[in-house]
Scaffold this motif. Sequence first.
Motif, PDB file in Angstrom:
ATOM      1  N   TYR A   2      87.981  95.725 -18.578  1.00  0.00           N
ATOM      2  CA  TYR A   2      87.098  96.110 -19.460  1.00  0.00           C
ATOM      3  C   TYR A   2      87.069  95.537 -20.586  1.00  0.00           C
ATOM      4  O   TYR A   2      88.088  95.103 -21.370  1.00  0.00           O
ATOM      5  CB  TYR A   2      87.114  97.701 -19.572  1.00  0.00           C
ATOM      6  CG  TYR A   2      85.926  98.148 -20.454  1.00  0.00           C
ATOM      7  CD1 TYR A   2      84.721  98.202 -20.015  1.00  0.00           C
ATOM      8  CD2 TYR A   2      86.326  98.616 -21.846  1.00  0.00           C
ATOM      9  CE1 TYR A   2      83.866  98.805 -20.878  1.00  0.00           C
ATOM     10  CE2 TYR A   2      85.315  98.976 -22.628  1.00  0.00           C
ATOM     11  CZ  TYR A   2      84.080  99.180 -22.153  1.00  0.00           C
ATOM     12  OH  TYR A   2      82.941  99.674 -23.075  1.00  0.00           O
ATOM     13  N   GLN A   5      86.116  89.562 -23.848  1.00  0.00           N
ATOM     14  CA  GLN A   5      85.309  88.646 -24.740  1.00  0.00           C
ATOM     15  C   GLN A   5      85.681  87.473 -24.937  1.00  0.00           C
ATOM     16  O   GLN A   5      86.897  87.112 -25.032  1.00  0.00           O
ATOM     17  CB  GLN A   5      85.614  89.494 -26.145  1.00  0.00           C
ATOM     18  CG  GLN A   5      84.806  88.836 -27.252  1.00  0.00           C
ATOM     19  CD  GLN A   5      85.053  89.719 -28.630  1.00  0.00           C
ATOM     20  OE1 GLN A   5      84.740  91.037 -28.444  1.00  0.00           O
ATOM     21  NE2 GLN A   5      85.503  89.287 -29.585  1.00  0.00           N
ATOM     22  N   THR A  18      78.937  94.652 -26.484  1.00  0.00           N
ATOM     23  CA  THR A  18      77.496  93.689 -26.616  1.00  0.00           C
ATOM     24  C   THR A  18      76.687  94.202 -25.322  1.00  0.00           C
ATOM     25  O   THR A  18      75.629  93.797 -25.199  1.00  0.00           O
ATOM     26  CB  THR A  18      78.059  92.442 -25.643  1.00  0.00           C
ATOM     27  OG1 THR A  18      78.661  92.522 -24.489  1.00  0.00           O
ATOM     28  CG2 THR A  18      79.141  91.679 -26.703  1.00  0.00           C
ATOM     29  N   SER A  19      76.815  95.285 -24.497  1.00  0.00           N
ATOM     30  CA  SER A  19      76.119  95.866 -23.599  1.00  0.00           C
ATOM     31  C   SER A  19      75.382  94.986 -22.769  1.00  0.00           C
ATOM     32  O   SER A  19      74.385  94.939 -22.392  1.00  0.00           O
ATOM     33  CB  SER A  19      74.866  96.533 -24.389  1.00  0.00           C
ATOM     34  OG  SER A  19      75.321  97.626 -25.199  1.00  0.00           O
ATOM     35  N   GLY A  20      76.183  94.024 -22.107  1.00  0.00           N
ATOM     36  CA  GLY A  20      76.150  93.026 -21.316  1.00  0.00           C
ATOM     37  C   GLY A  20      75.544  91.842 -21.913  1.00  0.00           C
ATOM     38  O   GLY A  20      75.210  90.803 -21.094  1.00  0.00           O
ATOM     39  N   SER A  21      75.116  91.551 -23.007  1.00  0.00           N
ATOM     40  CA  SER A  21      74.274  90.338 -23.518  1.00  0.00           C
ATOM     41  C   SER A  21      75.215  89.498 -24.400  1.00  0.00           C
ATOM     42  O   SER A  21      76.344  90.246 -24.901  1.00  0.00           O
ATOM     43  CB  SER A  21      73.047  90.571 -23.980  1.00  0.00           C
ATOM     44  OG  SER A  21      73.135  91.521 -25.100  1.00  0.00           O
ATOM     45  N   THR A  22      75.014  88.431 -24.785  1.00  0.00           N
ATOM     46  CA  THR A  22      75.739  87.628 -25.823  1.00  0.00           C
ATOM     47  C   THR A  22      75.252  88.057 -27.072  1.00  0.00           C
ATOM     48  O   THR A  22      73.980  88.045 -27.362  1.00  0.00           O
ATOM     49  CB  THR A  22      75.567  85.983 -25.385  1.00  0.00           C
ATOM     50  OG1 THR A  22      75.953  85.776 -24.278  1.00  0.00           O
ATOM     51  CG2 THR A  22      76.325  85.405 -26.670  1.00  0.00           C
TER      52      THR A  22
END
Length: 183
Positions: A2, A5, A18-22
């Motif tokens: 988990y 990065q 990031t909640s799944g985005s870059t």
Amino acid sequence: MYGKQFEEGPIATSYIPTSGSTVARAAETLIVPSTNVPETTAGTSIVLKALLTYADTNSSTEAYFVFWQDSAANEILIRLITTDFRTGQIRVAHDSGTQVVVNSAEDAYSPGINVPFSIASYHTSSVFGVVTNGTFGEEDTIAGMPDLGGTDIILGQVFNGFISELRVFATSIGQAGGEEVTS
């Protein structure tokens, strides 16, 4: 796993959700407003204690601790350099019309994670110098104090770490004072 990065560069930084985005880390710079800085016409001293994470990237600006500048000919700058054979040298620039620099030992610090720094610079209208970790570096003669009244101090302009203490004196603490406060 988990919270993984991926990063470019020689050192890791703290986790960024990031909640799944870059996403890119927002720049963080601390500014000390000029209203909180003592008058420096007779002299000044700057004491900085920090933890810094850095790699030797052969840079003249590995870290910028203090950037106190009204103009290119009116400034006090404190930075870490790693050019050529230097692995962790502190360079202090004092400019009141002509820039003069003083340095710590070329290997005052070694690259690593959370490297503790303790730096003091002292300035009068005729002399200034640098002390790191209780050890005198260099001193040089100058012709005047920079006029930095009304000028903010910028801390950590290029910096990956934690500043734990900043003290700005309205007088020069000199070499002995620098050795004492950085020991």
